[in-house]
Design a protein around this motif. Structure first.
Motif, mmCIF file in Angstrom:
data_model
loop_
_atom_site.group_PDB
_atom_site.id
_atom_site.type_symbol
_atom_site.label_atom_id
_atom_site.label_comp_id
_atom_site.label_asym_id
_atom_site.label_seq_id
_atom_site.Cartn_x
_atom_site.Cartn_y
_atom_site.Cartn_z
ATOM 1 N N UNK A 105 9.814 3.873 0.470
ATOM 2 C CA UNK A 105 10.322 4.719 -0.609
ATOM 3 C C UNK A 105 11.259 3.943 -1.516
ATOM 4 N N UNK A 106 12.040 3.041 -0.939
ATOM 5 C CA UNK A 106 12.937 2.224 -1.757
ATOM 6 C C UNK A 106 12.146 1.296 -2.668
ATOM 7 N N UNK A 107 11.014 0.785 -2.182
ATOM 8 C CA UNK A 107 10.184 -0.090 -3.008
ATOM 9 C C UNK A 107 9.594 0.656 -4.198
ATOM 10 N N UNK A 108 9.315 1.954 -4.023
ATOM 11 C CA UNK A 108 8.658 2.731 -5.073
ATOM 12 C C UNK A 108 9.630 3.493 -5.961
ATOM 13 N N UNK A 109 10.842 3.737 -5.495
ATOM 14 C CA UNK A 109 11.767 4.654 -6.176
ATOM 15 C C UNK A 109 11.999 4.346 -7.649
ATOM 16 N N UNK B 74 20.655 0.669 -9.080
ATOM 17 C CA UNK B 74 19.558 1.107 -8.217
ATOM 18 C C UNK B 74 19.803 0.706 -6.765
ATOM 19 N N UNK B 75 20.292 -0.493 -6.553
ATOM 20 C CA UNK B 75 20.565 -0.959 -5.190
ATOM 21 C C UNK B 75 21.624 -0.090 -4.523
ATOM 22 N N UNK B 76 22.679 0.247 -5.271
ATOM 23 C CA UNK B 76 23.734 1.110 -4.730
ATOM 24 C C UNK B 76 23.183 2.491 -4.398
ATOM 25 N N UNK B 77 22.325 3.025 -5.241
ATOM 26 C CA UNK B 77 21.733 4.330 -4.976
ATOM 27 C C UNK B 77 20.863 4.305 -3.720
ATOM 28 N N UNK B 78 20.070 3.261 -3.543
ATOM 29 C CA UNK B 78 19.227 3.171 -2.355
ATOM 30 C C UNK B 78 20.068 3.097 -1.081
ATOM 31 N N UNK C 46 0.834 -1.210 0.000
ATOM 32 C CA UNK C 46 0.000 0.000 0.000
ATOM 33 C C UNK C 46 0.866 1.257 0.000
ATOM 34 N N UNK C 47 1.927 1.260 0.795
ATOM 35 C CA UNK C 47 2.798 2.437 0.866
ATOM 36 C C UNK C 47 3.517 2.673 -0.460
ATOM 37 N N UNK C 48 4.054 1.599 -1.036
ATOM 38 C CA UNK C 48 4.748 1.733 -2.316
ATOM 39 C C UNK C 48 3.806 2.201 -3.407
ATOM 40 N N UNK C 49 2.579 1.684 -3.406
ATOM 41 C CA UNK C 49 1.604 2.096 -4.411
ATOM 42 C C UNK C 49 1.216 3.552 -4.246
ATOM 43 N N UNK C 50 0.991 3.979 -3.017
ATOM 44 C CA UNK C 50 0.593 5.372 -2.783
ATOM 45 C C UNK C 50 1.678 6.335 -3.258
ATOM 46 N N UNK C 51 2.916 6.060 -2.888
ATOM 47 C CA UNK C 51 4.023 6.945 -3.282
ATOM 48 C C UNK C 51 4.199 6.955 -4.792
ATOM 49 N N UNK C 52 4.249 5.776 -5.389
ATOM 50 C CA UNK C 52 4.515 5.695 -6.822
ATOM 51 C C UNK C 52 3.381 6.278 -7.652
ATOM 52 N N UNK C 53 2.128 6.017 -7.273
ATOM 53 C CA UNK C 53 1.004 6.546 -8.042
ATOM 54 C C UNK C 53 0.949 8.058 -7.958
ATOM 55 N N UNK C 54 1.161 8.604 -6.768
ATOM 56 C CA UNK C 54 1.115 10.051 -6.602
ATOM 57 C C UNK C 54 2.160 10.739 -7.467
#
Length: 285
Positions: A149-153, A135-139, A84-92
């Protein structure tokens, strides 16, 4: 009418051909729905009945024990919260960035715009697995590991979302309306918020549904970026249940049913808006 058996229906559409088409549609629908119905039925079976041959479609002794074990022994609620958190951040973020970028590519001509748009198109050819290490290194550098946030980034501004909105805006927003607004003294931000956004609302709806499925179905990235299994999303959690040394098949089936409910419910609720969003551009084109 003389040239048709019915109004608007050509002569070559005979009752036999119509029945054949309906029959094919029924078979295709059954083939699509049957696995889901079998999944739901099996989630209420005991392990012995799940593997019984010949199989039973309706459970002989329905039990909710698989669902009880799912909530008692697995961090299922944590998976729900992460999804739910990843979806909310990514959709917004996706709605804002893809609509704005699509508008810029559709209605503005600036130095390098064509090359930049080709770059966006080219990124579609890059497999996501190629970007995993970067991406992993950036996170890690940002300190985002283990957070929603990492799940949605990686999915905040998907290139396909930009392309979808660009094509929709080209087909749905006339230049004359924008020019009239500029003559009246409206700023570009005001034009975007009060004129463009309402006109492309069906397209935003279609984008939102696509982005939902795109993020919700991610399996590899949540496993890579999560520190513990409690940091998984729903699909990753179901995969973890199914890939254990001694899989709990009943619990896995129950988790799969629960994971399938949100996308099915969403598609049912917004089916009309999605249809309008997918057809408006074609009709206006």
């Amino acid at each position: 009418m003389m040239g048709a058996s019915r109004v608007g229906m050509p002569n070559y559409v005979t009752p036999a051909s119509r029945r054949a088409v309906y029959g094919l549609l029924i078979v295709a629908t059954a083939a699509s729905v049957m696995p889901l119905l079998w999944l739901m039925s099996s989630s209420f079976k005991t392990v012995g009945e799940i593997f019984r041959f010949p199989p039973t479609f309706i459970p002989e002794a329905p039990t909710a024990r698989n669902y009880e074990l799912l909530f008692q022994t697995m961090p299922f609620l944590a998976w729900v919260g992460n999804s739910a958190s990843a979806l909310f951040i990514s959709l917004l973020v996706t709605i804002v960035t893809c609509t704005a970028a699509g508008y810029a590519f559709a209605k503005f001509r600036f130095a390098g715009s064509a090359a930049l748009y080709l770059t966006v198109l080219a990124t579609l050819a890059i497999p996501f697995a190629v970007l995993l290490t970067t991406l992993y290194k950036q996170m890690i550098d940002f300190g985002f590991t283990g957070t929603p946030l990492a799940l949605a980034a990686p999915f905040l501004t998907p290139p396909l979302g930009v392309i979808i909105m660009r094509q929709y805006i080209v087909a749905s927003v006339p230049d004359e309306i924008l020019d009239a607004a500029r003559i009246d003294g409206a700023s570009e931000l005001r034009i975007f918020l009060l004129i463009v956004t309402p006109l492309v609302a069906p397209g935003i709806g279609s984008l939102s549904v696509w982005a939902f499925f795109h993020v919700y179905s991610q399996y590899l990235w949540p496993i890579v970026i999560s520190i513990t299994t409690s940091g998984f999303t729903l699909p990753a959690g179901v995969g973890a249940l199914a890939s254990g040394f001694t899989p709990a098949y009943g619990v896995t089936l129950a988790a799969a049913v629960m994971t399938a409910i949100p996308p099915l419910l969403l598609l049912f609720l917004v089916r009309n808006q999605v249809t309008r969003g997918l057809t408006t551009g074609a009709l206006k084109g």
